[in-house]
Design a protein around this motif. Structure first.
Motif, PDB file in Angstrom:
ATOM      1  N   ASP A 121      10.120 -16.317  -2.085  1.00 58.62           N
ATOM      2  CA  ASP A 121      10.038 -15.364  -0.976  1.00 58.62           C
ATOM      3  C   ASP A 121       8.690 -15.392  -0.260  1.00 58.62           C
ATOM      4  O   ASP A 121       8.525 -14.725   0.773  1.00 58.62           O
ATOM      5  N   LEU A 122       7.735 -16.138  -0.796  1.00 64.88           N
ATOM      6  CA  LEU A 122       6.435 -16.215  -0.126  1.00 64.88           C
ATOM      7  C   LEU A 122       6.589 -16.948   1.208  1.00 64.88           C
ATOM      8  O   LEU A 122       7.345 -17.918   1.309  1.00 64.88           O
ATOM      9  N   PRO A 123       5.894 -16.510   2.236  1.00 67.45           N
ATOM     10  CA  PRO A 123       6.001 -17.186   3.537  1.00 67.45           C
ATOM     11  C   PRO A 123       5.479 -18.609   3.456  1.00 67.45           C
ATOM     12  O   PRO A 123       4.547 -18.919   2.705  1.00 67.45           O
ATOM     13  N   PRO A 147      10.948  -8.306 -17.311  1.00 64.29           N
ATOM     14  CA  PRO A 147      11.332  -8.798 -15.981  1.00 64.29           C
ATOM     15  C   PRO A 147      11.284  -7.766 -14.863  1.00 64.29           C
ATOM     16  O   PRO A 147      10.826  -8.082 -13.752  1.00 64.29           O
ATOM     17  N   LYS A 148      11.764  -6.541 -15.101  1.00 63.27           N
ATOM     18  CA  LYS A 148      11.775  -5.558 -14.024  1.00 63.27           C
ATOM     19  C   LYS A 148      10.365  -5.207 -13.570  1.00 63.27           C
ATOM     20  O   LYS A 148      10.067  -5.152 -12.362  1.00 63.27           O
ATOM     21  N   ALA A 149       9.470  -4.959 -14.531  1.00 60.53           N
ATOM     22  CA  ALA A 149       8.081  -4.664 -14.184  1.00 60.53           C
ATOM     23  C   ALA A 149       7.416  -5.864 -13.535  1.00 60.53           C
ATOM     24  O   ALA A 149       6.612  -5.719 -12.610  1.00 60.53           O
ATOM     25  N   LEU A 150       7.761  -7.067 -14.013  1.00 63.13           N
ATOM     26  CA  LEU A 150       7.200  -8.286 -13.429  1.00 63.13           C
ATOM     27  C   LEU A 150       7.604  -8.421 -11.961  1.00 63.13           C
ATOM     28  O   LEU A 150       6.781  -8.792 -11.109  1.00 63.13           O
ATOM     29  N   ARG A 151       8.845  -8.083 -11.652  1.00 63.28           N
ATOM     30  CA  ARG A 151       9.294  -8.162 -10.262  1.00 63.28           C
ATOM     31  C   ARG A 151       8.553  -7.151  -9.387  1.00 63.28           C
ATOM     32  O   ARG A 151       8.192  -7.443  -8.240  1.00 63.28           O
ATOM     33  N   GLN A 152       8.316  -5.968  -9.929  1.00 66.20           N
ATOM     34  CA  GLN A 152       7.562  -4.963  -9.179  1.00 66.20           C
ATOM     35  C   GLN A 152       6.150  -5.457  -8.878  1.00 66.20           C
ATOM     36  O   GLN A 152       5.654  -5.314  -7.752  1.00 66.20           O
ATOM     37  N   LEU A 153       5.508  -6.034  -9.883  1.00 63.95           N
ATOM     38  CA  LEU A 153       4.164  -6.571  -9.673  1.00 63.95           C
ATOM     39  C   LEU A 153       4.174  -7.723  -8.673  1.00 63.95           C
ATOM     40  O   LEU A 153       3.250  -7.877  -7.875  1.00 63.95           O
ATOM     41  N   GLY A 154       5.226  -8.521  -8.717  1.00 64.89           N
ATOM     42  CA  GLY A 154       5.301  -9.666  -7.834  1.00 64.89           C
ATOM     43  C   GLY A 154       5.383  -9.307  -6.367  1.00 64.89           C
ATOM     44  O   GLY A 154       5.026 -10.114  -5.498  1.00 64.89           O
ATOM     45  N   ARG A 155       5.852  -8.121  -6.068  1.00 65.25           N
ATOM     46  CA  ARG A 155       5.946  -7.700  -4.669  1.00 65.25           C
ATOM     47  C   ARG A 155       4.569  -7.584  -4.016  1.00 65.25           C
ATOM     48  O   ARG A 155       4.453  -7.635  -2.797  1.00 65.25           O
ATOM     49  N   ARG A 156       3.537  -7.444  -4.848  1.00 68.95           N
ATOM     50  CA  ARG A 156       2.178  -7.300  -4.320  1.00 68.95           C
ATOM     51  C   ARG A 156       1.301  -8.499  -4.662  1.00 68.95           C
ATOM     52  O   ARG A 156       0.077  -8.394  -4.622  1.00 68.95           O
ATOM     53  N   ILE A 157       1.956  -9.614  -4.995  1.00 67.33           N
ATOM     54  CA  ILE A 157       1.189 -10.741  -5.501  1.00 67.33           C
ATOM     55  C   ILE A 157       0.243 -11.305  -4.452  1.00 67.33           C
ATOM     56  O   ILE A 157      -0.876 -11.726  -4.767  1.00 67.33           O
ATOM     57  N   LEU A 158       0.654 -11.308  -3.187  1.00 69.90           N
ATOM     58  CA  LEU A 158      -0.226 -11.857  -2.149  1.00 69.90           C
ATOM     59  C   LEU A 158      -1.494 -11.031  -1.999  1.00 69.90           C
ATOM     60  O   LEU A 158      -2.537 -11.555  -1.605  1.00 69.90           O
ATOM     61  N   GLY A 159      -1.428  -9.753  -2.293  1.00 61.07           N
ATOM     62  CA  GLY A 159      -2.622  -8.926  -2.220  1.00 61.07           C
ATOM     63  C   GLY A 159      -3.684  -9.353  -3.206  1.00 61.07           C
ATOM     64  O   GLY A 159      -4.878  -9.064  -3.010  1.00 61.07           O
ATOM     65  N   HIS A 160      -3.270 -10.062  -4.262  1.00 55.24           N
ATOM     66  CA  HIS A 160      -4.219 -10.538  -5.273  1.00 55.24           C
ATOM     67  C   HIS A 160      -4.694 -11.961  -4.986  1.00 55.24           C
ATOM     68  O   HIS A 160      -5.865 -12.284  -5.215  1.00 55.24           O
ATOM     69  N   VAL A 161      -3.791 -12.821  -4.502  1.00 63.27           N
ATOM     70  CA  VAL A 161      -4.145 -14.234  -4.364  1.00 63.27           C
ATOM     71  C   VAL A 161      -4.519 -14.613  -2.928  1.00 63.27           C
ATOM     72  O   VAL A 161      -5.202 -15.618  -2.720  1.00 63.27           O
ATOM     73  N   GLU A 164      -5.920 -11.699   2.715  1.00 58.59           N
ATOM     74  CA  GLU A 164      -5.977 -11.791   4.175  1.00 58.59           C
ATOM     75  C   GLU A 164      -4.598 -12.017   4.792  1.00 58.59           C
ATOM     76  O   GLU A 164      -4.383 -11.782   5.984  1.00 58.59           O
ATOM     77  N   LEU A 165      -3.637 -12.489   3.991  1.00 56.96           N
ATOM     78  CA  LEU A 165      -2.282 -12.734   4.481  1.00 56.96           C
ATOM     79  C   LEU A 165      -1.285 -11.674   4.031  1.00 56.96           C
ATOM     80  O   LEU A 165      -0.133 -11.686   4.480  1.00 56.96           O
ATOM     81  N   ALA A 166      -1.720 -10.778   3.171  1.00 53.32           N
ATOM     82  CA  ALA A 166      -0.775  -9.899   2.491  1.00 53.32           C
ATOM     83  C   ALA A 166      -0.029  -8.980   3.447  1.00 53.32           C
ATOM     84  O   ALA A 166       1.204  -8.864   3.389  1.00 53.32           O
ATOM     85  N   ASP A 167      -0.767  -8.302   4.351  1.00 56.12           N
ATOM     86  CA  ASP A 167      -0.113  -7.317   5.217  1.00 56.12           C
ATOM     87  C   ASP A 167       0.920  -7.965   6.127  1.00 56.12           C
ATOM     88  O   ASP A 167       2.056  -7.488   6.256  1.00 56.12           O
ATOM     89  N   GLU A 168       0.518  -9.056   6.766  1.00 57.32           N
ATOM     90  CA  GLU A 168       1.445  -9.728   7.679  1.00 57.32           C
ATOM     91  C   GLU A 168       2.639 -10.297   6.922  1.00 57.32           C
ATOM     92  O   GLU A 168       3.789 -10.200   7.390  1.00 57.32           O
ATOM     93  N   LEU A 174       9.614  -7.855   4.728  1.00 58.66           N
ATOM     94  CA  LEU A 174      10.411  -6.647   4.901  1.00 58.66           C
ATOM     95  C   LEU A 174      11.414  -6.810   6.040  1.00 58.66           C
ATOM     96  O   LEU A 174      12.570  -6.395   5.937  1.00 58.66           O
ATOM     97  N   ARG A 175      10.971  -7.460   7.132  1.00 57.82           N
ATOM     98  CA  ARG A 175      11.894  -7.689   8.239  1.00 57.82           C
ATOM     99  C   ARG A 175      13.041  -8.602   7.804  1.00 57.82           C
ATOM    100  O   ARG A 175      14.205  -8.373   8.180  1.00 57.82           O
ATOM    101  N   ARG A 176      12.719  -9.630   7.018  1.00 54.41           N
ATOM    102  CA  ARG A 176      13.778 -10.516   6.541  1.00 54.41           C
ATOM    103  C   ARG A 176      14.749  -9.777   5.632  1.00 54.41           C
ATOM    104  O   ARG A 176      15.960  -9.960   5.719  1.00 54.41           O
ATOM    105  N   ALA A 177      14.188  -8.931   4.764  1.00 53.21           N
ATOM    106  CA  ALA A 177      15.040  -8.183   3.844  1.00 53.21           C
ATOM    107  C   ALA A 177      15.934  -7.201   4.598  1.00 53.21           C
ATOM    108  O   ALA A 177      17.118  -7.039   4.275  1.00 53.21           O
ATOM    109  N   GLU A 178      15.373  -6.542   5.620  1.00 54.90           N
ATOM    110  CA  GLU A 178      16.177  -5.607   6.404  1.00 54.90           C
ATOM    111  C   GLU A 178      17.292  -6.330   7.145  1.00 54.90           C
ATOM    112  O   GLU A 178      18.431  -5.846   7.200  1.00 54.90           O
ATOM    113  N   ALA A 179      16.957  -7.485   7.727  1.00 52.67           N
ATOM    114  CA  ALA A 179      17.974  -8.247   8.447  1.00 52.67           C
ATOM    115  C   ALA A 179      19.067  -8.733   7.500  1.00 52.67           C
ATOM    116  O   ALA A 179      20.261  -8.694   7.828  1.00 52.67           O
TER     117      ALA A 179
END
Length: 416
Positions: A121-123, A147-161, A164-168, A174-179
């Motif tokens: 799911d990473l851009p 696994p469930k907690a790991l998935r929750q943490l993974g949603r914010r993985i870009l904020g750690h690695v 600068e790209l995380a917000d965008e 989110l737009r892809r998921a909504e669509a």
């Protein structure tokens, strides 16, 4: 093959060993060791599955796909076969660190699936270096989180690695998921089952689900003392009530030239004698008790036939609680009049105390407001309704519930 044969022999010796004699420490150590071995064998299996898929072995064996071939070859479900094929492909395409971690038994198959989903799911613009960094961090998380907690943490993985790209990236994801959720929305009704049930299934996007939940939540709580419905039953009743309210508004578009309505076909003897069945316009069968209940108010139109099938009456408006009569009923009862119920008037129907089919008049002296739940209770569970000397309704419980037959009143809507 020789190695796998030796592994099989060792596992057989373990399977033949009685575990009751193990100390607690050895028991736990053995359980941990089996878990690691199982994941390492899974890594081998997935590598084999990937090679089978890559060589198109299934086609050579006359199967339409690797999934179908695996289903029959390994005697697993189609879903389990699809899971193996997809995960094998994702592990092959992803960072090697994930495959290595599964091969060492550091992560489980479930965790590996979560990690590959997150990485997938990473851009695309983040680049291979960021993906590798994220994979390493997620493998480290997998040693501590299920696994469930790991998935929750993974949603914010870009904020750690890659902060600068995380917000965008989060907004784009989110737009892809909504669509995707919007495209997959659906509601499906099954054909009626032999037991009279109809299965309702569906999917909603987050916004639509919030709207539905906002409509159902206020009316899906317990309706008072003695309400023994499960939460699922209360939500089902609330959904029906919302639809009934929509029918009451009169603003729904026409359906084939008619306003939206429910038509019940019943012969007159069935309605009067309460013996026999009735039919909805979709062919579903109803008991005469149910027909008498749904025939009480305006938005359900009974089609009454004589013995020859001739229409005697189609929704006689003069028997319905509409206009000034309903307003007077609302002013008097204030909502569902059943004892302990707090349902407001808009969720309530007019009920004939003496049913119209039995000669009861459509007038205030022969009427009471009831919510859908208590409407069913009165029609099916033996409760009696009467108007007291002060003109307010009282409910007499069945003998099995209260042998004394003490009348009960609703004190929620008015002080009486």
């Amino acid at each position: 093959m020789e190695v796998l044969a030796r592994v099989g022999e060792v596992i057989s010796s373990c399977a033949d060993t009685s575990v009751w004699a193990l100390s607690e420490a050895d028991l736990l150590a053995a359980l941990d060791a089996v878990q690691v071995v199982e994941q390492r064998l899974a890594a081998v299996r997935l590598a084999l599955v990937r090679e089978v898929d890559g060589r198109a072995v299934a086609g050579g064996h006359g199967a339409s796909s690797t999934v179908v071939w695996l289903r029959d070859r390994l005697r697993v479900s189609a879903g389990a076969a699809r899971h193996q094929v997809d995960l094998a492909a994702a592990l092959e395409a992803g960072p090697v660190v994930v495959r290595q971690a599964l091969g060492r038994g550091v992560v489980t198959v479930e965790q590996a699936k979560v990690i590959t989903d997150i990485l997938g799911d990473l851009p695309a613009e983040v680049g291979a270096e960021v993906v590798d960094k994220a994979a390493g961090l997620l493998v480290d998380y997998a040693t501590r989180f299920e696994p469930k907690a790991l998935r929750q943490l993974g949603r914010r993985i870009l904020g750690h690695v890659a902060p600068e790209l995380a917000d965008e990236a989060e907004a784009a994801a989110l737009r892809r998921a909504e669509a995707r959720a919007h495209d997959r929305r659906h509601v499906t009704f099954s054909s009626p089952h032999a037991d009279g049930q109809v299965r309702l299934t569906g999917r909603l996007d987050a916004e639509s689900a919030a709207v539905v939940r906002a409509a159902l939540d206020p009316i899906s709580g317990p309706s008072g003392l003695g309400d023994d419905r499960s939460p699922g039953q209360r939500r089902a009743d609330a959904l029906t009530d919302v639809c009934r309210l929509a029918l009451h508004t009169g603003v729904l578009p026409d359906n084939g030239g008619d306003r939206p309505q429910v038509v019940v076909t019943v012969d007159l003897d069935t309605l009067r004698e309460r013996v026999g069945t009735a039919t909805l316009d979709g062919g579903e069968r109803l008991t005469p008790e149910t027909v008498r209940r749904v025939a009480c108010d305006a938005q359900v139109l009974p089609a009454v036939l004589d013995g020859a099938g001739q229409v005697l009456d189609l929704g006689r408006q003069r028997r319905l609680f509409t206009g000034p009569l309903r307003r007077a009923l609302v002013l008097r009862d204030g909502g569902c009049a059943f004892s302990g119920c707090d349902r407001p008037p808009r969720w309530s129907d007019g009920h004939h105390i003496v049913h119209w089919a039995d000669g009861g008049q459509t007038c205030l002296a022969n009427a009471v407001l009831l919510c859908r739940y208590h409407h069913r209770v009165v029609h099916h569970d033996g409760w009696q309704v009467r108007l007291a000397a002060d003109g307010l309704s009282e409910f007499l419980p069945p003998a099995w519930l209260d042998p004394t037959g003490q009348p009960r009143r609703n004190h929620y809507h008015r002080r009486c």
